[in-house]
Design an enzyme around this catalytic site. Structure first.
Site, PDB file in Angstrom:
ATOM      1  N   CYS A  26       0.871  -1.170   0.000  1.00 13.54           N
ATOM      2  CA  CYS A  26       0.000   0.000   0.000  1.00 13.54           C
ATOM      3  C   CYS A  26       0.909   1.221   0.000  1.00 13.54           C
ATOM      4  CB  CYS A  26      -0.943  -0.016   1.197  1.00 13.54           C
ATOM      5  SG  CYS A  26      -0.110   0.085   2.783  1.00 13.54           S
ATOM      6  N   ALA A  27       0.433   2.330   0.486  1.00  7.06           N
ATOM      7  CA  ALA A  27       1.222   3.559   0.410  1.00  7.06           C
ATOM      8  C   ALA A  27       2.436   3.538   1.326  1.00  7.06           C
ATOM      9  CB  ALA A  27       0.347   4.759   0.754  1.00  7.06           C
TER      10      ALA A  27
END
Length: 658
Positions: A26-27
């Site tokens: 994810c980020a």
């Protein structure tokens, strides 16, 4: 940073290629689905350059690198694995399979977490009622000294009892929604179970219940006030009946007959069979645990207190909510909840162990984690303290377990029980009876004192500040670089990839960041995500959004736009790096529900539209839409957060100084 080397070592330390089922990111985090989680070496991974923490949640192993860096590491990992990537099918299979115990715990958590605010409100009001009605002043209560306050006490008592009296309505709504049924039908079923025409559950044994004579069958009309297990079972039955009826009922008849038959059939099953059996099962469960605790006394308290932290690690403590609610709802017989008291001892013990580490360590990075997570644990949230500090160092965790055992043993010996739910920790006083304040305070002092002293003893005895071999070299030569530069490296790379340049600003520069969304602004340590709450990814805010439009919090350049559009990075014109992460674990949506209005490298002004998130879809998928705005740079920044319940997009959210 050598990304190829880091990726190679990550693969090695998670058990090798053969142990990896899938990998995604994810980020901020690298997410592994491993065949055998026991083969991972968390200590070795934690020592790798750029790694800010590791975390095992359910069956997924997460490595925190931070924005920018995680993209590059994941790309290299996938390259070395043959571009292995977790697809939607893998996620669905994982969520469907999983560990049965973990699935059960998650189910209970998903049902009870949404209704906890209502129960806590009732509990705090009960604490206020205790202050008004308990004989605190020379054997006299406040309402005896000031009779004009009698009406206030009566009203507060009514307000306090309502969430427990109508608990089946709350659980019915939440549980039926979780089981895939119409939550309003679940609420209606809960209302039926506490209807005033029924004998109140608290009057069983005192009064004879009315009887329904239906075709010769005698059915006792008894209510289910304060019960948990019957409502959970009834909600499951209701949801499944409703779903099956909708499959076979013609659409033109569905809205008429499906609710009618669902409620009718479920109601008869409830009062004839399910309710009576599970009411007794719930009573026996609560009575059995209470008996065991009371019989073993301090020994039972010590054992439960010692085991509470490991139980919290597994997430199984969420399953206590049902039992604790039952204990509190029937406090006239049980005396209250020892679970809350034990949880409070565990939390303050973890907090004290972290504060001891803060006192002893000379490592700036550990200090920065300790200062936030230690206070957080004292106030009731221990995950940042455990996963960020005590578990990594091991011995402080053992010290905290011992401190929790000592404090819990004392509370068990003095029968100090909670009368309501609340924040387990230092704020727990308000959930206790006033005449139990002293014993509760002594328990807290014992837990904190033993934990704090043992941590210092272990620290000196085992030389926790002196890593062996290569770890010592890294600790001495790289820790300052990690604090002042590692996060800056990834930030600089983000800026470089956007075609921009790094802005440093001067020491007196103050940057005001405004709320990117409409909603409630909270300090990031109150985030529902343990990793964000620990500030391992940087300081900032958590935001409970009221709508899904995300606006630019400042003038700057879009330095990062995640492919799934659930996260966006901005480099402000003053050089401050900002990451906005929309929702928790929303990377699982693979971009569904997100629409971007900007691209990487775009110049934006404060208030410009960045991303539109479909909050309804996020919630329907069982995810939390809470949004985080953090500062990945970390070192060298001073922040001030401005919490606000009803903020608009553009409301001042935090000040950043360097």
């Amino acid at each position: 940073m050598d990304y190829a080397k880091t990726a190679s070592l990550v693969i090695k330390y998670v058990g090798g290629k053969s142990n990896i089922k899938s990998v995604a990111h994810c980020a901020t985090r690298l997410r592994f689905q491993l065949k055998d989680n026991e083969l991972r070496d968390e200590e070795a991974i934690s020592d790798l350059e750029g790694v800010k923490g590791v975390f095992l949640t359910q069956s997924q192993f997460q490595i925190i690198f931070g924005s920018g860096t995680v993209n590059l590491v994941c790309a290299e990992v996938q390259k070395q694995l043959g571009n292995m990537e977790e697809g939607p099918e893998d996620k669905e299979a994982r969520e469907e399979k999983g560990n049965p115990i973990q699935r059960f715990i998650k189910m209970l958590s998903d049902i009870f977490v949404p209704i906890i605010p209502a129960i806590v409100a009732g509990g705090l009001l009960m604490g206020l009622n205790n202050l008004l009605t308990s004989p605190l002043f020379n054997g006299q209560a406040v309402i005896e000294l000031f009779p004009q306050w009698q009406g206030l006490a009566t009203a507060v008592n009514t307000f306090a009892n309502a969430p427990f009296t109508f608990l089946p309505v709350l659980i019915g709504f939440s549980a039926t929604k979780k089981f895939g049924g119409n939550p309003f039908l679940g609420a209606a079923m809960g209302m039926i179970m506490v209807h005033p025409d029924l004998l109140n559950a608290y009057q069983i044994g005192i009064a004879d219940p009315p009887m329904w004579n239906i075709f010769g069958f005698q059915i006792a009309a008894i209510g289910y006030q304060g019960t948990v297990l019957p409502v959970l079972a009834v909600s499951w039955i209701l949801a499944n009946i409703e779903k099956r009826l909708r499959r076979i009922t013609p659409s033109w008849l569905d809205n008429l007959t499906t609710p009618l038959l669902s409620i009718l059939v479920t109601s008869f099953l409830t009062f004839i069979f399910v309710g009576p059996v599970l009411r007794e099962a719930g009573n026996l469960l609560a009575a059995g645990i209470t008996w065991l605790y009371n019989t073993l006394g301090p020994v039972g308290g010590a054992l439960f207190g010692f085991a509470y932290a490991p139980i919290t690690m597994t997430g199984m403590h969420h399953s206590f909510i049902a039992i604790e609610t039952q204990l509190l709802a029937d406090s006239a017989h049980t005396g209250g909840s020892f679970i809350f008291s034990t949880a409070s001892m565990n939390n303050v013990a973890q907090g004290a162990a972290v504060l001891a580490v803060l006192l002893m360590t000379k490592n700036d990075k550990i200090k920065s984690i300790c200062s936030a997570s230690g206070i957080s644990a004292l106030l009731g949230i221990t995950e940042p303290a455990m996963f960020g500090v005590t578990l990594k160092l091991k011995y402080p965790f053992y010290a905290a377990m011992t401190g929790s055992a000592v404090g819990s043993a004392y509370l068990a010996g003095t029968r100090t029980l909670a009368q309501a739910l609340g924040a387990a920790g230092l704020p727990g006083f308000i959930s206790m009876k006033p005449d139990h304040y002293l014993n509760f305070a002594i328990g807290i002092l014992l837990s904190m004192g033993v934990s704090f002293i043992l941590t210092i003893v272990f620290w000196k005895r085992f030389g926790l500040e002196k890593p062996e071999g290569k770890k010592a070299v890294k600790a001495e030569t790289a820790v300052k670089a990690e604090v002042n530069r590692a996060e800056g490296i990834e930030t600089a790379e983000d800026v470089e990839s956007a075609g921009g340049a790094e802005h440093t600003g001067d020491a007196e520069t103050t940057t005001i960041l405004y709320s990117p969304m409409k909603g409630e602004i909270l300090p990031v340590d109150q985030s529902m995500d343990e990793v964000f709450a620990s500030r391992a990814l940087g300081d900032g805010i958590a935001l409970n959004p009221e709508d899904g439009m995300v606006h630019a919090p400042c003038d700057g350049t879009i330095s990062l736009l995640f492919p799934t559009k659930h996260a966006v990075g901005i480099t402000s014109d003053t050089g401050v790096e900002v990451l906005i992460h929309i929702g928790i674990n929303t990377v699982q949506l693979d971009g569904a529900g997100f629409e971007a209005y900007v691209a990487q490298g775009d110049k934006v002004k404060r208030g410009d539209k960045l991303i539109l998130a479909d909050l309804k879809l996020i919630k329907e998928k069982g995810l939390n839409p809470q949004t985080m705005m953090i500062l990945p740079e970390g070192g060298g920044l001073k922040t001030e957060v401005y919490p606000l319940a009803g903020a608009d997009a553009g409301t001042r959210a935090m000040a950043v100084r360097r």
